[in-house]
Design an enzyme around this catalytic site. Structure first.
Site, PDB file in Angstrom:
ATOM      1  N   ASP A 179     -11.002  22.286  27.297  1.00  0.00           N
ATOM      2  CA  ASP A 179     -11.425  21.061  26.618  1.00  0.00           C
ATOM      3  C   ASP A 179     -12.611  21.408  25.719  1.00  0.00           C
ATOM      4  O   ASP A 179     -13.719  21.658  26.212  1.00  0.00           O
ATOM      5  CB  ASP A 179     -11.797  20.010  27.676  1.00  0.00           C
TER       6      ASP A 179
ATOM      7  N   TYR B 155     -15.626  16.088  32.688  1.00  0.00           N
ATOM      8  CA  TYR B 155     -15.728  14.664  32.367  1.00  0.00           C
ATOM      9  C   TYR B 155     -15.141  13.856  33.541  1.00  0.00           C
ATOM     10  O   TYR B 155     -14.073  14.215  34.067  1.00  0.00           O
ATOM     11  CB  TYR B 155     -14.972  14.378  31.064  1.00  0.00           C
TER      12      TYR B 155
ATOM     13  N   LYS C   4     -15.174  11.882  19.755  1.00  0.00           N
ATOM     14  CA  LYS C   4     -16.539  12.403  19.783  1.00  0.00           C
ATOM     15  C   LYS C   4     -16.919  13.020  18.424  1.00  0.00           C
ATOM     16  O   LYS C   4     -16.826  12.351  17.417  1.00  0.00           O
ATOM     17  CB  LYS C   4     -16.656  13.370  20.954  1.00  0.00           C
TER      18      LYS C   4
ATOM     19  N   ARG D 267       6.524   6.550  16.421  1.00  0.00           N
ATOM     20  CA  ARG D 267       6.118   7.173  17.695  1.00  0.00           C
ATOM     21  C   ARG D 267       6.398   8.676  17.615  1.00  0.00           C
ATOM     22  O   ARG D 267       5.635   9.512  18.071  1.00  0.00           O
ATOM     23  CB  ARG D 267       6.833   6.536  18.891  1.00  0.00           C
TER      24      ARG D 267
HETATM   25  O1  P1T Z   1     -12.480   8.867  25.881  1.00  0.00           O
HETATM   26  P1  P1T Z   1     -11.321   9.723  25.458  1.00  0.00           P
HETATM   27  O2  P1T Z   1     -11.147   9.857  24.003  1.00  0.00           O
HETATM   28  O3  P1T Z   1     -10.047   9.348  26.175  1.00  0.00           O
HETATM   29  O4  P1T Z   1     -11.707  11.227  25.930  1.00  0.00           O
HETATM   30  C1  P1T Z   1     -11.861  11.610  27.250  1.00  0.00           C
HETATM   31  C2  P1T Z   1     -12.728  12.832  27.337  1.00  0.00           C
HETATM   32  C3  P1T Z   1     -12.135  14.074  27.447  1.00  0.00           C
HETATM   33  N1  P1T Z   1     -12.865  15.207  27.529  1.00  0.00           N
HETATM   34  C4  P1T Z   1     -14.213  15.186  27.484  1.00  0.00           C
HETATM   35  C5  P1T Z   1     -14.987  16.450  27.577  1.00  0.00           C
HETATM   36  C6  P1T Z   1     -14.876  13.955  27.349  1.00  0.00           C
HETATM   37  O5  P1T Z   1     -16.214  13.972  27.296  1.00  0.00           O
HETATM   38  C7  P1T Z   1     -14.130  12.752  27.291  1.00  0.00           C
HETATM   39  C8  P1T Z   1     -14.776  11.419  27.167  1.00  0.00           C
HETATM   40  N2  P1T Z   1     -16.133  11.418  27.518  1.00  0.00           N
HETATM   41  C9  P1T Z   1     -16.971  10.351  27.506  1.00  0.00           C
HETATM   42  C10 P1T Z   1     -16.584   9.112  27.182  1.00  0.00           C
HETATM   43  C11 P1T Z   1     -18.359  10.650  27.892  1.00  0.00           C
HETATM   44  O6  P1T Z   1     -19.264   9.825  27.630  1.00  0.00           O
HETATM   45  O7  P1T Z   1     -18.595  11.739  28.456  1.00  0.00           O
END
Ligand code: P1T
Length: 380
Positions: free
Chosen positions: A170, A98, A195, A46
């Protein structure tokens, strides 16, 4: 060292015991100590894991930051950044985000006494106007999700600095290949590595990069204390994705530009949002602060919800799915899917209507992708 080289080499020296060229997946929860407190730098996974260290070092170097932290998801990274704040603090955020980020602000951290205000982000002055005595942090996305607005990072970073605020950005949509917020004065970059960085729709992950030692140490402490860490296999997958990031981003963008132009001319499409189009309201700013425009396109159909549903259900290559940034093209309906956690009045005021669609352009052959979109638009 240049970006493409860093992506393949930083943090990834051949493994000393065997010469393995790839960083091994250190699938271990704990590490044997010689005597209590005498160890080789790792005590418990962790707190730290060598596969994770490799990923953290590589991500930090790609963002031109000093410190990297990897997480089990983008949301775990975002939550850890918010751990820098205390009850009573306020965050001034861009109004287009998001949906999950909006949700953690409003449905989780508001209950702990944090306050969030949202501003139209294309004019930097709106951030300054919103700042009060309680403001501690500025939260940005650019391009924003899903409206693809562009925020002037240098201008907002300067305002944040002037008021002694932490600036957070972000960088999921652009990736460090196209945009490096830390070099423009931003304090902390966050990512959903799920992503483009992972790039193959096979892993959930997140990351933070900063050059500020104080923020890094507090976030590292919170990462260990709260525990939203990625497993070594997931770190390996993101690390493998990073190696081809530059190659993929070029192809993503090349396809996205062609598709944006195709959509713009199509009679069933009312409006196309893509920062690479000359008629995007902040095209010039995007061209100035980014090295490329990315591969996310949003557009409004000349139709209603039923038409948007027919369009999305007809597509064959564009998979109807949440997420973005994989080699395969995806399409989605933000109002029902990724941004359903925004109240309807907020969605309406932003323009995320029932005929609003977002696509993530993959790296398939662009002619096939355009044929697919044509067949979808034919049933709108
Ligand atoms: O899904 P996760 O890895 O927890 O990430 C969240 C997140 C954070 N910031 C941005 C700009 C994002 O687009 C996302 C996740 N977005 C999607 C799942 C989507 O389809 O827009």
């Amino acid at each position: 060292m240049k970006f493409e080289t860093k992506a393949i080499h930083v943090g990834q020296a051949p493994e000393p015991a065997t010469g393995a060229i790839n960083v091994p997946i250190f699938q271990t929860s704990t590490y044997v100590q010689k005597s209590p407190g005498t160890h080789k730098g790792y005590e418990y996974s962790r707190t730290g894991n060598p596969t994770r260290t490799a990923l953290e070092e590589c991500l930090a170097s790609l963002e031109e930051g000093k410190y990297g932290l990897a997480f089990a998801s983008g949301m775990a990274a975002i939550s850890t950044v918010l751990n820098l704040l205390k009850t009573g603090d306020q965050v001034v955020s861009c109004d287009d985000l998001y949906g999950g980020t909006y949700r953690i602000f409003e449905k989780v951290y508001r209950d702990y006494g944090l306050d969030f205000v949202y501003v139209e982000p294309t004019n930097p002055a709106t951030f300054e106007k919103a700042i009060t005595k309680k403001t501690r942090m500025v939260w940005l996305e650019t391009p924003t999700n899903p409206l693809l607005k562009i925020v002037d990072l240098k201008a907002v970073a300067k305002i944040a600095r002037k008021h002694k605020l932490i600036s957070v950005m972000d960088n999921t949509f652009a990736t460090p290949y196209f945009q490096k917020p830390l070099t423009m004065g931003i304090d902390i970059v966050v990512h959903s590595t799920t992503k483009f960085l992972g790039g193959h729709s096979d892993v959930i992950g997140g990351a933070i990069v900063t050059s500020n030692k104080k923020y890094y140490e507090r976030m590292k402490f919170c990462q260990n204390a709260v525990g939203g860490v990625p497993g070594p296999m997931d770190c390996f997958l993101v690390l493998r994705g990073l190696k081809t990031l530059s190659v993929r981003m070029k192809e993503h963008e090349k396809n996205a530009k062609k598709i944006a132009l195709f959509l713009q001319k199509h009679p069933k499409v009312k409006k196309v949002l893509y920062p690479g189009l000359k008629n995007h309201p902040q095209h010039k700013l995007a061209a100035k602060q980014m090295d490329g425009f990315g591969a996310i396109i949003s557009f409004v159909l000349k139709s209603n919800l039923a038409g948007a549903k027919r369009f999305l259900s007809k597509l064959k290559l564009f998979a109807l799915a949440e997420s973005l940034g994989g080699v395969e093209s995806l399409a989605e309906h933000p109002a029902i899917m990724t941004h359903a956690s925004l109240p309807k009045n907020v969605r309406d005021s932003l323009g995320i209507s029932d005929s609003f669609v977002r696509i993530s352009v993959g790296i398939e052959n662009v002619d096939d992708l355009i044929e697919d979109l044509k067949s979808g638009l034919a049933v709108v």
